[in-house]
Design a protein around this motif. Structure first.
Motif, PDB file in Angstrom:
ATOM      1  N   LEU A 180      35.550  40.099  47.092  1.00 35.90           N
ATOM      2  CA  LEU A 180      36.965  40.169  46.736  1.00 35.90           C
ATOM      3  C   LEU A 180      37.243  39.277  45.524  1.00 35.90           C
ATOM      4  O   LEU A 180      36.524  38.301  45.293  1.00 35.90           O
ATOM      5  CB  LEU A 180      37.830  39.687  47.897  1.00 35.90           C
ATOM      6  N   PRO A 181      38.291  39.591  44.748  1.00 42.02           N
ATOM      7  CA  PRO A 181      38.733  38.633  43.723  1.00 42.02           C
ATOM      8  C   PRO A 181      39.001  37.280  44.365  1.00 42.02           C
ATOM      9  O   PRO A 181      39.576  37.205  45.462  1.00 42.02           O
ATOM     10  CB  PRO A 181      40.017  39.269  43.197  1.00 42.02           C
ATOM     11  N   ILE A 182      38.602  36.231  43.681  1.00 41.25           N
ATOM     12  CA  ILE A 182      38.654  34.889  44.266  1.00 41.25           C
ATOM     13  C   ILE A 182      40.062  34.490  44.717  1.00 41.25           C
ATOM     14  O   ILE A 182      40.243  33.788  45.712  1.00 41.25           O
ATOM     15  CB  ILE A 182      38.078  33.854  43.273  1.00 41.25           C
ATOM     16  N   GLY A 183      41.070  34.986  44.010  1.00 40.28           N
ATOM     17  CA  GLY A 183      42.437  34.634  44.362  1.00 40.28           C
ATOM     18  C   GLY A 183      42.923  35.272  45.645  1.00 40.28           C
ATOM     19  O   GLY A 183      43.938  34.846  46.216  1.00 40.28           O
ATOM     20  N   LEU A 184      42.207  36.303  46.130  1.00 41.40           N
ATOM     21  CA  LEU A 184      42.616  37.000  47.359  1.00 41.40           C
ATOM     22  C   LEU A 184      41.897  36.488  48.609  1.00 41.40           C
ATOM     23  O   LEU A 184      42.305  36.807  49.731  1.00 41.40           O
ATOM     24  CB  LEU A 184      42.355  38.510  47.215  1.00 41.40           C
ATOM     25  N   GLU A 283      38.872  57.966  28.955  1.00 41.80           N
ATOM     26  CA  GLU A 283      39.512  56.659  28.831  1.00 41.80           C
ATOM     27  C   GLU A 283      39.436  55.921  30.168  1.00 41.80           C
ATOM     28  O   GLU A 283      39.420  56.542  31.230  1.00 41.80           O
ATOM     29  CB  GLU A 283      40.982  56.787  28.409  1.00 41.80           C
ATOM     30  N   VAL A 284      39.427  54.593  30.076  1.00 40.80           N
ATOM     31  CA  VAL A 284      39.462  53.749  31.277  1.00 40.80           C
ATOM     32  C   VAL A 284      40.663  52.813  31.200  1.00 40.80           C
ATOM     33  O   VAL A 284      41.124  52.460  30.107  1.00 40.80           O
ATOM     34  CB  VAL A 284      38.160  52.936  31.455  1.00 40.80           C
ATOM     35  N   TYR A 285      41.149  52.423  32.368  1.00 43.05           N
ATOM     36  CA  TYR A 285      42.271  51.499  32.496  1.00 43.05           C
ATOM     37  C   TYR A 285      41.829  50.327  33.372  1.00 43.05           C
ATOM     38  O   TYR A 285      42.126  50.278  34.562  1.00 43.05           O
ATOM     39  CB  TYR A 285      43.471  52.199  33.137  1.00 43.05           C
ATOM     40  N   PRO A 286      41.050  49.397  32.802  1.00 48.93           N
ATOM     41  CA  PRO A 286      40.591  48.252  33.609  1.00 48.93           C
ATOM     42  C   PRO A 286      41.771  47.430  34.103  1.00 48.93           C
ATOM     43  O   PRO A 286      42.663  47.076  33.338  1.00 48.93           O
ATOM     44  CB  PRO A 286      39.693  47.471  32.659  1.00 48.93           C
ATOM     45  N   MET A 287      41.759  47.129  35.393  1.00 48.99           N
ATOM     46  CA  MET A 287      42.843  46.371  36.026  1.00 48.99           C
ATOM     47  C   MET A 287      42.580  44.877  35.819  1.00 48.99           C
ATOM     48  O   MET A 287      41.985  44.210  36.659  1.00 48.99           O
ATOM     49  CB  MET A 287      42.918  46.735  37.505  1.00 48.99           C
ATOM     50  N   ILE A 288      43.037  44.381  34.678  1.00 51.22           N
ATOM     51  CA  ILE A 288      42.772  43.001  34.303  1.00 51.22           C
ATOM     52  C   ILE A 288      43.898  42.132  34.852  1.00 51.22           C
ATOM     53  O   ILE A 288      44.762  41.632  34.128  1.00 51.22           O
ATOM     54  CB  ILE A 288      42.587  42.889  32.775  1.00 51.22           C
ATOM     55  N   TYR A 289      43.883  41.996  36.169  1.00 47.08           N
ATOM     56  CA  TYR A 289      44.946  41.318  36.908  1.00 47.08           C
ATOM     57  C   TYR A 289      44.609  39.834  37.004  1.00 47.08           C
ATOM     58  O   TYR A 289      43.975  39.381  37.964  1.00 47.08           O
ATOM     59  CB  TYR A 289      45.090  41.939  38.296  1.00 47.08           C
ATOM     60  N   HIS A 290      45.020  39.074  36.010  1.00 43.37           N
ATOM     61  CA  HIS A 290      44.554  37.699  35.869  1.00 43.37           C
ATOM     62  C   HIS A 290      44.883  36.825  37.083  1.00 43.37           C
ATOM     63  O   HIS A 290      44.104  35.955  37.462  1.00 43.37           O
ATOM     64  CB  HIS A 290      45.133  37.065  34.597  1.00 43.37           C
ATOM     65  N   GLY A 291      46.006  37.090  37.739  1.00 46.25           N
ATOM     66  CA  GLY A 291      46.388  36.292  38.901  1.00 46.25           C
ATOM     67  C   GLY A 291      45.436  36.447  40.076  1.00 46.25           C
ATOM     68  O   GLY A 291      45.231  35.499  40.855  1.00 46.25           O
ATOM     69  N   PHE A 292      44.816  37.629  40.211  1.00 46.21           N
ATOM     70  CA  PHE A 292      43.866  37.858  41.300  1.00 46.21           C
ATOM     71  C   PHE A 292      42.639  36.956  41.174  1.00 46.21           C
ATOM     72  O   PHE A 292      41.961  36.690  42.162  1.00 46.21           O
ATOM     73  CB  PHE A 292      43.391  39.312  41.300  1.00 46.21           C
TER      74      PHE A 292
END
Length: 372
Positions: A180-184, A283-292
């Motif tokens: 998981l993303p470290i923030g989660l 095309e790609v839409y990377p989810m660059i969710y910095h808070g996660f």
């Protein structure tokens, strides 16, 4: 007068006349015309609500358009009729539509639920059919089994047939999060220092059988699956092959294929068995969710550049996905947009539409106008 002198006089006359500007033709301006950059696009993901009227959506879409949004990525739960409804409303407001669909993660899929064998199985033998990792809506279909992958591809084709869409937009086109993303992690009271069996997929009989045909070994007998590169690559290729088949389908219907993916290829590989720089995709839409990831806003620029660099030779467009809740002001959102553009993104997508406040839309519009 000899012929040589005559030729000389004629050449002088021609030179002078060719270098005189007729008074009727004005001189070219010294300052070049300003070119408007309309190539950078602004998008937002939204989830459809069948209970909302066309009038309500007209109002919502008009608000997006006036705030600088160009395109909508709409999740209709793979309902083509609903998608047709939104295409018509959006077109009237000057917005383009992408058919956002969940791919390997198919919670509550009424067709798939009739086939428990279609679902991914964890290393500890639990099926996503009835034991969901992390959250209840994690119900993943195996990308290797013929029947489950054909079901997913059938949904892709159904969406691709809808007139007026820009692309079929794949989401959850991967395996469940091995990390998981470290923030989660605190939310789930987890510490993930190793690849935990409960979150390691897919070990169904078909995946094991197909892997054994190629490599003559059973991954369940591996001493350490985390460093078994053939096993990891088998799963990366299962997703790649599914995407590549979807690409053929959408091309047949003169549509594009796009996808929401993890921040950049190496990270996606590590976290969710997803190597999107090796896909056939537009095309790609990377989810660059910095808070996660407990990162600061400038990480959006870093991750964007990583992805842009990795797909440059593949001619794949990249649109930076940003998650709105961590932002504390419209100025921070502007920062994120510039970090994306300055690092090579061709657009920014916001998650999600309902989170776009008036202040955010004003910031988007102002930023868009600054690109002119």
């Amino acid at each position: 007068m000899n012929s040589k002198n005559l030729l000389f006089i004629l050449s002088v006359v021609l030179f002078i006349s060719c270098n005189q500007k007729p008074e009727s033709i004005p001189a070219m301006p010294l300052t070049p015309a300003i070119e408007v950059d309309n190539s950078f696009k602004f998008s937002t993901w939204i989830t459809a609500n069948k209970n909302k009227s066309d009038a309500d959506y007209t109002t919502e879409f008009k608000r997006y358009k006036e705030g600088g949004i160009d395109e909508l990525l709409i999740n209709t739960g793979t309902d083509p009729k609903e998608l047709e409804r939104f295409v018509a409303i959006a077109a009237n407001e000057g917005l383009k539509v992408h058919a956002w669909m969940w791919a390997t993660n198919r919670p509550g899929d009424t067709v798939a639920m009739q086939h428990p064998e279609w679902y991914m199985v964890s290393r500890d033998g639990k099926s996503c059919f009835d034991t969901r990792p992390y959250v209840e809506y994690y119900q993943w279909l195996c990308p290797t089994r013929t029947e489950s992958r054909n079901h997913i591809l059938g949904l892709v084709e159904m969406m691709a047939k809808v007139e007026g869409i820009e692309s079929v937009h794949l989401d959850y086109i991967r395996f469940p999060d091995i990390f998981l993303p470290i923030g989660l992690l605190p939310k789930y009271n987890l510490k993930q220092d190793t690849e935990m069996a409960a979150y390691d997929f897919c070990y169904c009989e078909v995946c094991i059988s197909e892997f054994k045909k190629i490599h003559h070994k059973n991954p369940l007998e591996s001493e350490n699956t985390a460093i078994d590169m053939e096993w990891k690559n088998f799963r990366l290729n299962a997703i790649r092959n599914l995407v590549n088949d979807a690409y053929v389908i959408v091309q047949k219907h003169n549509k594009k294929l796009t996808a929401a993916v993890f921040p950049y290829p190496e990270m996606a590989d590590h976290m969710v068995r997803q190597r999107w720089d090796k896909w056939n995709i537009d095309e790609v839409y990377p989810m660059i969710y910095h808070g996660f990831y407990n990162e600061e806003i400038d990480w959006i620029g870093y991750a964007t550049k990583q992805g842009v660099t990795d797909v440059k030779s593949e001619n794949i467009g990249l649109n930076t996905g940003v998650y709105l809740p961590p932002f504390t002001s419209a100025e921070e959102l502007k920062e994120a947009i510039f970090y994306a553009k300055d690092n090579g993104a061709k657009g920014v997508a916001f998650f999600d539409g309902p989170e776009l406040t008036d202040a955010y839309l004003k910031a988007i519009k102002e930023t868009k106008e600054s690109f002119k």
